[in-house]
Design a protein around this motif. Structure first.
Motif, PDB file in Angstrom:
ATOM      1  N   ILE A 132       0.846  -1.207   0.000  1.00 47.90           N
ATOM      2  CA  ILE A 132       0.000   0.000   0.000  1.00 47.90           C
ATOM      3  C   ILE A 132       0.877   1.252   0.000  1.00 47.90           C
ATOM      4  N   HIS A 133       1.942   1.216   0.798  1.00 49.20           N
ATOM      5  CA  HIS A 133       2.866   2.357   0.855  1.00 49.20           C
ATOM      6  C   HIS A 133       3.459   2.627  -0.530  1.00 49.20           C
ATOM      7  N   ALA A 134       3.858   1.573  -1.219  1.00 49.28           N
ATOM      8  CA  ALA A 134       4.439   1.733  -2.559  1.00 49.28           C
ATOM      9  C   ALA A 134       3.396   2.280  -3.539  1.00 49.28           C
ATOM     10  N   TRP A 135       2.167   1.794  -3.446  1.00 44.52           N
ATOM     11  CA  TRP A 135       1.107   2.290  -4.330  1.00 44.52           C
ATOM     12  C   TRP A 135       0.853   3.772  -4.051  1.00 44.52           C
ATOM     13  N   LEU A 136       0.795   4.142  -2.767  1.00 52.76           N
ATOM     14  CA  LEU A 136       0.575   5.548  -2.414  1.00 52.76           C
ATOM     15  C   LEU A 136       1.728   6.429  -2.900  1.00 52.76           C
ATOM     16  N   ALA A 137       2.958   5.917  -2.809  1.00 54.00           N
ATOM     17  CA  ALA A 137       4.119   6.681  -3.292  1.00 54.00           C
ATOM     18  C   ALA A 137       4.006   6.909  -4.796  1.00 54.00           C
ATOM     19  N   ASP A 138       3.596   5.882  -5.529  1.00 53.50           N
ATOM     20  CA  ASP A 138       3.402   6.043  -6.974  1.00 53.50           C
ATOM     21  C   ASP A 138       2.287   7.049  -7.265  1.00 53.50           C
TER      22      ASP A 138
END
Length: 179
Positions: A132-138
């Motif tokens: 989720i963190h990676a998706w939010l960063a993208d």
């Protein structure tokens, strides 16, 4: 479109705290884009971003004028009218900019939350907080690019250097002081 004369009257729009929060967030996003390994420095810088958003929101509760919470209230009706009118110049945030402000702040806060959750013992070995963190960063990067394109296009459309206004706090006096 005529170019505004260099001697046009200037008005203060962005106070020092608004500008500091803005450029702090810009630096946080840039540094953590490059330094995305999740180490202690990445986390510390991310928490600085969360702090910048928190300070800015607190300031919005206390401030008056363009920095106030009331001035940051997005509206579908105002956005529709703004677009139908051909995106007229606004002295403060235009209605589309207001939506972007809130989206960027929400993403930064959610990134801070998911980054923190991913380090808790309760979620050790779980992939979903990091995913989720990676998706939010993208999503944040996509929104930052959208923000930069919006600033560039409105700077051109209005014949006004919007990044300079966020550095100095001043813009030329408005034809439309209501925004």
């Amino acid at each position: 479109m005529p170019v505004a004369p260099a001697t046009a009257a200037r008005v203060r729009v962005w106070d020092a705290l608004v500008r500091l929060a803005h450029w702090t967030l810009a630096a946080v996003v840039l540094v953590n884009l490059v330094r995305d390994d999740g180490d202690q420095i990445h986390r510390l810088i991310g928490y600085v971003g969360v702090g910048a958003v928190a300070v800015r929101l607190l300031w919005a509760l206390l401030a008056r004028g363009p920095a106030s919470l009331g001035a940051l209230k997005p509206s579908l009706c105002a956005t529709r009218g703004y677009l139908q009118a051909g995106a007229p110049r606004c002295v403060a945030h235009d209605p589309l900019g207001l939506w972007m402000v809130w989206l960027l702040w929400l993403l930064v806060l959610l990134l801070g939350l998911t980054g923190w959750i991913s380090r808790l013992d309760a979620f050790w070995g779980e992939d979903w907080p990091v995913d989720i963190h990676a998706w939010l960063a993208d999503a944040l990067i996509v929104c930052v690019v959208g923000h930069l394109l919006g600033v560039a296009s409105m700077s051109w459309h209005w014949r006004e250097n919007l990044p300079a206004a966020m550095l100095t706090g001043r813009k030329r006096a408005g034809e439309d002081a209501s925004h």
